[in-house]
Design an enzyme around this catalytic site. Sequence first.
Site, short mmCIF file in Angstrom:
data_model
loop_
_atom_site.label_atom_id
_atom_site.label_comp_id
_atom_site.label_asym_id
_atom_site.label_seq_id
_atom_site.Cartn_x
_atom_site.Cartn_y
_atom_site.Cartn_z
N ASN A 186 0.83 -1.19 0.00
CA ASN A 186 0.00 0.00 0.00
C ASN A 186 0.88 1.26 0.00
O ASN A 186 2.10 1.18 -0.08
CB ASN A 186 -0.93 -0.04 1.22
CG ASN A 186 -2.26 0.63 0.96
OD1 ASN A 186 -2.33 1.66 0.31
ND2 ASN A 186 -3.33 0.04 1.47
N HIS A 203 23.69 2.53 11.60
CA HIS A 203 24.86 3.38 11.87
C HIS A 203 25.46 2.99 13.22
O HIS A 203 24.73 2.60 14.14
CB HIS A 203 24.46 4.85 11.87
CG HIS A 203 23.85 5.28 10.58
ND1 HIS A 203 24.59 5.62 9.47
CD2 HIS A 203 22.55 5.38 10.20
CE1 HIS A 203 23.79 5.94 8.48
NE2 HIS A 203 22.54 5.79 8.89
N ALA A 211 -0.41 -1.69 8.99
CA ALA A 211 -0.01 -0.30 8.76
C ALA A 211 1.04 0.15 9.77
O ALA A 211 0.94 -0.14 10.96
CB ALA A 211 -1.24 0.61 8.85
N ALA A 227 -0.42 -3.81 13.34
CA ALA A 227 -0.15 -2.42 12.96
C ALA A 227 0.66 -1.70 14.02
O ALA A 227 0.44 -1.87 15.22
CB ALA A 227 -1.47 -1.68 12.73
N THR A 249 12.22 -6.00 16.12
CA THR A 249 13.64 -5.91 16.47
C THR A 249 14.30 -7.28 16.63
O THR A 249 15.51 -7.37 16.82
CB THR A 249 13.83 -5.12 17.77
OG1 THR A 249 13.14 -5.79 18.83
CG2 THR A 249 13.29 -3.70 17.64
N LYS A 250 13.48 -8.35 16.59
CA LYS A 250 14.01 -9.72 16.68
C LYS A 250 13.29 -10.60 15.67
O LYS A 250 12.16 -10.30 15.26
CB LYS A 250 13.80 -10.28 18.09
CG LYS A 250 14.64 -9.57 19.14
CD LYS A 250 14.53 -10.24 20.49
CE LYS A 250 15.44 -9.52 21.49
NZ LYS A 250 15.33 -10.10 22.84
N ARG A 266 0.53 -15.09 19.71
CA ARG A 266 0.02 -16.46 19.69
C ARG A 266 0.26 -17.08 18.32
O ARG A 266 0.59 -16.38 17.36
CB ARG A 266 -1.48 -16.50 20.01
CG ARG A 266 -2.36 -15.79 19.00
CD ARG A 266 -3.83 -15.97 19.36
NE ARG A 266 -4.73 -15.28 18.48
CZ ARG A 266 -5.15 -15.73 17.29
NH1 ARG A 266 -4.71 -16.88 16.81
NH2 ARG A 266 -6.03 -15.03 16.58
#
Length: 200
Positions: free
Chosen positions: A84, A114, A141, A159, A164-165, A182
Amino acid sequence: MTIKEKMHNTELYLPTDKEIWEEQQGYMNLLYDYNHTRPTESEKRNELLKELFAEIGEGCYIEPPLHANWGGHHVHLGKNVYANFNLTLVDDTHIYIGDYTMLGPNVVIATGGHPLLPELREEGYQYNAPVHIGRNCWLGAGVIIVPGITIGDNVVIGAGSIVTKDIPSNVLAVGNPCKVLREINEHDKEYYFKNRKISI
């Protein structure tokens, strides 16, 4: 090791190097053309995507505007991928997205990072780590995926989540940081949204 090898090996490098800068600008010009197509110019859009992306399967649709550091040059799409508005691809190294995966509006997939050391950032150093997204996933989203992440098959990311993992296959995962809520289960075979039964 060349500058391009460093780009794809998680090594520190300077992204302003002239060798890569000029090539990158060429793809950015093509991306500009894509983002300025008319809604009725679907054939033109498809041709431009074939020029821009490393790989693109049949039936893919990306709603402009698309934002990408390399115009999608390091992006590999399977078939029937849908994205989208305002997909942002920090594609300084490779991004892989499997067949039938859907991306909601304002999704960000980043491969560039960085260093924490301020002196290195001040000099402009960067490193890149590839992102892998499996088959038949749905990213809601505003999802953000950071460098080096792998998401399995049949995953739904809620959303606004920040991934991060790594996320395993066949789960619903949500939150900041994103965590598995779940597994996709028998309930989901009967209900598609809250108390709404599947009747097709």
